[in-house]
Design an enzyme around this catalytic site. Structure first.
Site, PDB file in Angstrom:
ATOM      1  N   SER A 158     -10.389  -0.081   6.843  1.00 48.24           N
ATOM      2  CA  SER A 158      -9.484  -0.020   5.325  1.00 48.24           C
ATOM      3  C   SER A 158      -8.871  -1.089   5.048  1.00 48.24           C
ATOM      4  CB  SER A 158      -8.667   1.221   5.544  1.00 48.24           C
ATOM      5  OG  SER A 158      -9.300   2.310   5.464  1.00 48.24           O
ATOM      6  N   LYS A 208       0.824  -1.233   0.076  1.00 48.52           N
ATOM      7  CA  LYS A 208       0.023   0.081   0.076  1.00 48.52           C
ATOM      8  C   LYS A 208       0.779   1.178  -0.020  1.00 48.52           C
ATOM      9  CE  LYS A 208      -4.022   2.123   2.527  1.00 48.52           C
ATOM     10  NZ  LYS A 208      -4.801   2.014   3.588  1.00 48.52           N
ATOM     11  N   SER A 266      -9.868   2.068   2.701  1.00 49.55           N
ATOM     12  CA  SER A 266      -9.095   2.702   1.851  1.00 49.55           C
ATOM     13  C   SER A 266      -8.009   1.795   0.932  1.00 49.55           C
ATOM     14  CB  SER A 266      -7.996   3.708   2.632  1.00 49.55           C
ATOM     15  OG  SER A 266      -7.409   3.075   3.415  1.00 49.55           O
TER      16      SER A 266
END
Lengths: 491, 95
Positions: A183, A78, A159
């Site tokens: 997330s 990420k 997210s």
């Protein structure tokens, strides 16, 4: 015909160590399917040269008999984790051109275990979002399509949407995510993959770009619960550079995967059954309860009376911490700078141009709740309600071993849907936020398909630092659910 | 409680965000909706409840107050949008 892309992490690990496939060969396969699936927008930056270099070093170690636990395993990171020498954006324009000169502890741990970096995964700007539509680098597509609207691209959740979509699309064998209010788990549910949020403090936050420091926690997105156990083992551990990192031994999570749930007491909080929730979510929960009951667990109806206050509490605490954390982006030390007539003008221009709408909204909420005259009424009050939410968990865990809940209140929706209504978007995290506020570990496991043939997950929540039981029950549920469906998109 | 345009303007100034009149209007409307929704917390009695800042209950570790890292100005400055020798630069503050 079966392909090496069919191998999950645990099987790939074994194939690599038996030299049935080389790390370079596996990495090349992933790099190829990444480049033919650009439209999914899972990656902000791909790092093919670095990946092949790392893979070749893994092959050397495997061939000399010194294989590390994750040698040759190609993963996505990420883009919230700082990576030495590799562009790191947090999905924001404000970090324009930022190339860290250091490595986050979590990624450092993964490289020390031999993992191979394919690239940096797209995400909501500063991890603020539940649909991956707030990224400066564009929305991420979910590889799944709804049965009734096959042409409409869907969100992967957020997210950690790039990470979840990459794992579901087979553009990574596993990926790192971060979870502040859901997330990792909500995108896991939307994309039909496993998402694990460890206990707060289990993974170091050092070098991970901060959103809300009392909530942020790194964890893996994987194809299976077993893979999540392997990834977490590598990512976790005490780090003196993060004062909130837990000084505890990291258990061998793989050994916890016995699938044995006999005699366990599994609580289902009645407050998680919402009025107006799609009936298929309730049905899924009942299926999960029945599976675990059949496997020998006792399902217990429990009450956690402050559940409904978790989301509004979160939307005070998280923006407050974010407004403080994001004050560092001033156009002076790194990232974007828009010149101005004076210092204040430069700050205002830089921030106003560099941050997107959702980030600005949360900075304003946070600034307001921390401002003179409102601090007690909002921030302090929210911290007190957070105590009560935590107490709900402490009390319920006197009576049950883990909790079973839905992960998200719906299946994946279309890109653009809910974007004009912040509260509707925030409600995506209604089932994931309570565990975040309490700091306890939770996993989302894909269990079934919605009527539109989209994946739906169930969540197992455990006691502080009891990821072992969360993984054991998650593994048992996964085994019984036998979720084998594949998305239409991806490799 | 309702946030008027003036309050939003003041908060935006504190946060160093610039909002034009139209954005102020829209933002005030959105924030009002969010705070109206947040007001459900008024139902919770929190008298005698301590605020929670740390979930693990672990105490923060202490260490000697000494320099443990540093001495690499080029690394520290490598991402600076603008630098002058070993310094970050900002627009002139003092005439």
């Amino acid at each position: 015909m079966s392909s090496i892309l069919d191998l999950d992490l645990a099987s790939a690990k074994s194939a690599l160590q038996k030299k049935e496939v080389s790390a370079v060969e596996l990495t090349e396969t992933y790099l190829n399917v990444m480049s033919s699936n650009d439209h999914l927008n899972c990656y902000i930056t791909s790092t093919p040269e670095k990946a092949l270099d790392m893979a070749s070093k893994s092959d050397d170690r495997i061939y000399s008999g010194d294989a590390l636990p994750l040698d040759g395993i190609p993963i996505g990171i990420k883009d919230l984790f700082c990576t030495d020498g590799v562009l790191t954006t947090a999905g924001s324009h404000i970090l324009n051109g930022f190339i860290p000169t250091y490595e986050s502890t979590v990624t450092e741990n993964l490289w020390e275990n031999g993992a191979v970096m394919l690239g940096k995964c797209n995400m909501d700007e500063f991890a603020m979002g539940s649909a991956n539509t707030t990224s400066y680098f564009g929305a991420v597509e979910n590889p799944w399509r709804s049965d009734d609207r096959k042409k409409i691209p869907l969100v992967p959740g957020g997210s950690s949407g790039g990470s979840a979509s990459a794992v579901a699309s087979r553009l990574a064998l596993a990926a790192t995510g971060t979870d502040t209010g859901g997330s990792i788990r909500q995108p896991g549910s939307f994309c039909g993959v496993v998402g694990l949020k460890p206990t707060y403090g289990r993974c170091s936050r050092w070098g991970t770009i901060a959103f809300a420091s009392s909530l942020d926690q790194a964890g893996p997105l994987t194809r299976t619960v077993h893979d999540a156990a392997i990834m977490l083992k590598a990512m976790a551990g005490h780090d003196p550079k993060d004062s909130t990192s837990a000084n505890l031994q990291v258990p061998d999570f793989e050994r916890a995967l016995t699938n044995d749930v006999r005699g366990l007491r599994i609580g289902v909080p009645r407050e998680y059954l919402l009025d107006g929730m799609p009936s298929e979510i309730e049905k899924l929960l009942e299926i999960g309860m029945e599976m675990l009951r059949t496997a020998g667990a006792t399902i217990v109806d429990v009450s956690m009376p402050h559940t409904k206050f978790a989301l509004p509490t979160y939307y005070i605490i998280a923006p407050a911490e974010a407004s403080s954390n994001l004050a560092r982006y001033d156009g002076v030390r790194y990232g974007l700078r828009i010149e101005g007539d004076n210092l204040d003008d430069m700050y205002e221009k830089t921030l106003s141009f560099g941050f997107g709408a959702e980030v600005k909204r949360r900075i304003l909420i946070g600034t307001y709740v921390l401002s003179a005259g409102y601090y007690d009424a909002y921030y302090l009050k929210a911290q007190r309600v957070r105590s009560l939410i935590k107490q709900d968990f402490d009390l319920v865990f006197d009576n049950v071993d883990v909790l079973l809940t839905p992960t998200a209140p719906s299946d994946a929706f279309a890109i653009g849907e809910n974007d004009d209504d912040p509260i509707k978007m925030y409600l995506n995290d209604i089932f994931t936020v309570p565990a975040s506020l309490a700091g306890v570990p939770a996993i989302s496991v894909p269990v079934g398909l919605s009527k539109n043939k989209l994946p739906l997950g169930l969540q197992i929540i455990g006691k502080m630092f009891d990821e072992e039981l969360v993984l054991r029950v998650g593994g048992a549920l996964e085994g019984m659910a036998g979720f084998k469906s594949r998305p239409v998109g991806g490799a | 409680m309702s946030l008027d345009k003036g309050t939003v303007r003041r908060v935006a100034q504190l946060a160093r965000l610039r909002l034009d009149d139209e954005q102020l209007e829209k933002t005030a409307e959105e924030l009002n909706k969010i705070f109206t929704w947040i007001e459900q917390l008024d139902e919770v009695d929190v008298s005698n409840i301590e605020p929670l800042a740390s979930v693990t209950g672990h105490s923060l570790p202490e260490r000697m107050d000494e320099v443990t890292d540093g001495n690499y100005p080029d690394r520290v400055l490598s991402n600076a949008p603008d630098r002058a020798s070993n310094f970050f630069t900002v627009p002139k503050v003092v005439e």
